[in-house]
Design an enzyme around this catalytic site. Structure first.
Site, PDB file in Angstrom:
ATOM      1  CG  HIS A  18      -2.007   1.067   1.127  1.00  0.00           C
ATOM      2  ND1 HIS A  18      -3.345   0.830   1.371  1.00  0.00           N
ATOM      3  CD2 HIS A  18      -1.931   2.383   0.821  1.00  0.00           C
ATOM      4  CE1 HIS A  18      -4.036   1.944   1.211  1.00  0.00           C
ATOM      5  NE2 HIS A  18      -3.193   2.913   0.894  1.00  0.00           N
ATOM      6  CB  SER A 102       0.648   6.234  -9.522  1.00  0.00           C
ATOM      7  OG  SER A 102       0.757   7.638  -9.577  1.00  0.00           O
ATOM      8  CB  THR A 103      -4.193   9.000  -9.748  1.00  0.00           C
ATOM      9  OG1 THR A 103      -4.169   8.716  -8.350  1.00  0.00           O
ATOM     10  CG2 THR A 103      -5.607   9.127 -10.249  1.00  0.00           C
ATOM     11  N   PRO A 104      -3.268   7.964 -12.972  1.00  0.00           N
ATOM     12  CG  PRO A 104      -3.962   6.498 -14.639  1.00  0.00           C
ATOM     13  CD  PRO A 104      -4.143   6.814 -13.192  1.00  0.00           C
ATOM     14  N   GLY A 175      -8.515   8.359  -2.877  1.00  0.00           N
ATOM     15  CA  GLY A 175      -8.890   9.774  -2.918  1.00  0.00           C
ATOM     16  C   GLY A 175      -9.644  10.177  -1.667  1.00  0.00           C
ATOM     17  CG  HIS A 202      -7.912   3.868  -0.200  1.00  0.00           C
ATOM     18  ND1 HIS A 202      -7.203   3.311  -1.230  1.00  0.00           N
ATOM     19  CD2 HIS A 202      -7.009   4.573   0.541  1.00  0.00           C
ATOM     20  CE1 HIS A 202      -5.929   3.679  -1.126  1.00  0.00           C
ATOM     21  NE2 HIS A 202      -5.779   4.443  -0.061  1.00  0.00           N
ATOM     22  CD  GLU A 205      -8.730   6.633   3.620  1.00  0.00           C
ATOM     23  OE1 GLU A 205      -7.748   7.268   3.999  1.00  0.00           O
ATOM     24  OE2 GLU A 205      -9.150   6.646   2.450  1.00  0.00           O
ATOM     25  CG  ASP A 286      -1.777   5.632   2.985  1.00  0.00           C
ATOM     26  OD1 ASP A 286      -2.037   5.334   1.810  1.00  0.00           O
ATOM     27  OD2 ASP A 286      -2.593   6.206   3.731  1.00  0.00           O
TER      28      ASP A 286
HETATM   29  P1  IMP Z   1      -0.667   9.457  -6.799  1.00  0.00           P
HETATM   30  O1  IMP Z   1      -1.880   8.649  -7.153  1.00  0.00           O
HETATM   31  O2  IMP Z   1       0.622   8.803  -7.149  1.00  0.00           O
HETATM   32  O3  IMP Z   1      -0.761  10.867  -7.349  1.00  0.00           O
HETATM   33  O4  IMP Z   1      -0.613   9.571  -5.193  1.00  0.00           O
HETATM   34  C1  IMP Z   1      -1.320  10.552  -4.441  1.00  0.00           C
HETATM   35  C2  IMP Z   1      -2.820  10.257  -4.460  1.00  0.00           C
HETATM   36  O5  IMP Z   1      -3.078   9.036  -3.722  1.00  0.00           O
HETATM   37  C3  IMP Z   1      -3.660  11.299  -3.734  1.00  0.00           C
HETATM   38  O6  IMP Z   1      -3.978  12.373  -4.586  1.00  0.00           O
HETATM   39  C4  IMP Z   1      -4.896  10.491  -3.331  1.00  0.00           C
HETATM   40  O7  IMP Z   1      -5.801  10.396  -4.399  1.00  0.00           O
HETATM   41  C5  IMP Z   1      -4.337   9.115  -3.062  1.00  0.00           C
HETATM   42  N1  IMP Z   1      -4.094   8.904  -1.627  1.00  0.00           N
HETATM   43  C6  IMP Z   1      -2.929   8.949  -0.968  1.00  0.00           C
HETATM   44  N2  IMP Z   1      -3.113   8.678   0.342  1.00  0.00           N
HETATM   45  C7  IMP Z   1      -4.420   8.446   0.511  1.00  0.00           C
HETATM   46  C8  IMP Z   1      -5.222   8.090   1.645  1.00  0.00           C
HETATM   47  O8  IMP Z   1      -4.768   7.948   2.798  1.00  0.00           O
HETATM   48  N3  IMP Z   1      -6.550   7.938   1.412  1.00  0.00           N
HETATM   49  C9  IMP Z   1      -7.101   8.075   0.182  1.00  0.00           C
HETATM   50  N4  IMP Z   1      -6.375   8.394  -0.896  1.00  0.00           N
HETATM   51  C10 IMP Z   1      -5.048   8.578  -0.739  1.00  0.00           C
HETATM   52 ZN    ZN Z   2      -3.842   4.930   0.663  1.00  0.00          ZN
END
Ligand code: IMP
Ligand code: ZN
Length: 352
Positions: A18, A102-104, A175, A202, A205, A286
């Site tokens: 994670h 990761s989010t595209p 998110g 997720h 939370e 995380d």
């Molecule tokens: P990325 O997807 O590589 O840009 O990583 C950051 C993104 O992961 C954030 O913009 C969130 O969408 C998601 N994210 C990171 N940590 C958490 C969390 O604890 N809960 C929910 N979403 C998270």
């Molecule tokens: Zn997370």
């Protein structure tokens, strides 16, 4: 923290299941990036304040931090660099298997979503030659960005998986949990299941019994956090029973939950309940950059808080192999790494 436990945790071969790419970037890498961007006249002061500032932030503040980090990771070459650095960090911490998610993301005039994905995948491929770690990619769907984006990201994930079936394995739903309705995303997540992806969702939370029930009904391969399910944490007996009966493995991120105050303190973390009844769990960071932690730290915190000995820590890591999205062949390889390591440090003749 007891030095010998920390040293054991650092050496222990571990699996990280994670980790969000942009939240995992170290202060060192962010500072390097901010200096490069500063030379081009970007907001270096903001970023510097963030990096040097206090690391205990609410969940909402963390989401603001992600936007700040995103304002720095704006080109394919930067994504390649941060991915390489994050993999190097995890490998240096004794992580032998990493599922990065990761989010595209596209940046107008600088990077398309395809280029974003390719940059991560290229870095993962290059890391094979550089570090003793197996790395996989989970494609994230950000609930804040709505269903159209979710569908687009799934489509990208399907294409990336076709071209890289050895690397792209899963879909993550993440998110800000205060934004977006789960009902809107269920068809996309079901489509991901039909397309052969494993799901890491997720979940809970923040307290939301109905949403949690719907996520559990999807029967994903793994749940992230599962914080507000136990009656002590705002859930209910019925919800807890459903989780336990489901046997769905839960990714637990102790420091993330405590720092964002979704859990009061380490002692009150639901790790305790889940571990005691033998529910499948795996420790994760995380966002190791945002929360200033490492997987070794998380193992050490678990050891100290819940009085786990070295054998129990080893078992925790060994069991997490079962919950990885890797192939059976890779899982056997990981089991051998863990067994050989234990045999080496204990001098035992054979470990079954
Ligand atoms: P990325 O997807 O590589 O840009 O990583 C950051 C993104 O992961 C954030 O913009 C969130 O969408 C998601 N994210 C990171 N940590 C958490 C969390 O604890 N809960 C929910 N979403 C998270
Ligand atoms: Zn997370």
């Amino acid at each position: 923290m007891d030095n010998s436990t920390l040293s054991f945790c650092k050496k222990l071969p571990k699996l990280e299941l994670h980790a969000h790419l942009n939240g995992s970037i170290s202060d060192k890498t962010l500072l390097e990036l901010s200096q490069t961007l500063d030379n081009k006249g970007t907001n270096y002061d903001n970023i510097k304040q963030f990096i040097m500032g206090c690391k205990d932030r609410s969940l909402e503040e963390c989401f603001k931090m992600f936007s700040l980090i995103h304002s720095m990771t704006v080109s394919a070459s930067i994504i390649r660099k941060v991915t390489k650095d994050v993999i190097e960090d995890f490998a240096g911490d004794g992580v032998v298997y990493l599922e990065l998610r990761s989010t595209p993301r596209q940046v107008e005039g600088s990077m398309t979503k395809n280029e974003y994905m390719d940059a991560i995948i290229e870095s993962i491929r290059e890391s094979k030659e550089l570090y003793p770690i197996i790395v996989k990619l989970i494609v994230s769907i950000d609930r804040k960005s709505g269903v159209t984006e979710a569908e687009e990201n799934l489509e990208l994930a399907i294409q990336a998986k076709e071209a890289n079936p050895d690397i792209v394995l899963g879909i993550d739903f993440s998110g800000n949990p205060a934004i977006g309705e789960i009902d809107d995303f269920i068809p996309v997540l079901q489509c991901a299941q039909k397309s052969g992806f494993s799901l890491a969702i997720h979940c809970a939370e923040v307290p939301c019994e109905l949403e949690t029930k719907k996520i559990l009904q999807l029967n994903p391969e793994r749940l992230g956090h599962a914080t507000c399910i136990h009656p002590d944490a705002g859930g209910s007996d019925e919800l807890w029973k459903t989780l336990i009966e489901s046997k769905i493995p839960v990714e637990l991120c102790l420091t993330s939950n405590v720092k964002t105050s979704t859990v009061k303190d380490y002692r009150n973390h639901h790790f305790d309940h889940l571990y005691k009844i033998g529910h499948p769990i795996v420790l994760g960071t995380d966002d190791k950059g945002v929360f200033s932690t490492s997987l070794s730290d998380e193992y050490c915190i678990a050891a100290k808080t819940f009085e786990l000995d070295n054998d129990q820590l080893w078992q925790l890591s060994y069991d997490s192999i079962n919950y990885a999205f890797a192939s059976e062949y890779e899982k056997e390889k990981l089991q051998k790494i863990l067994k050989d390591w234990k045999q080496n440090i204990t001098g035992n003749s054979k470990i079954d």
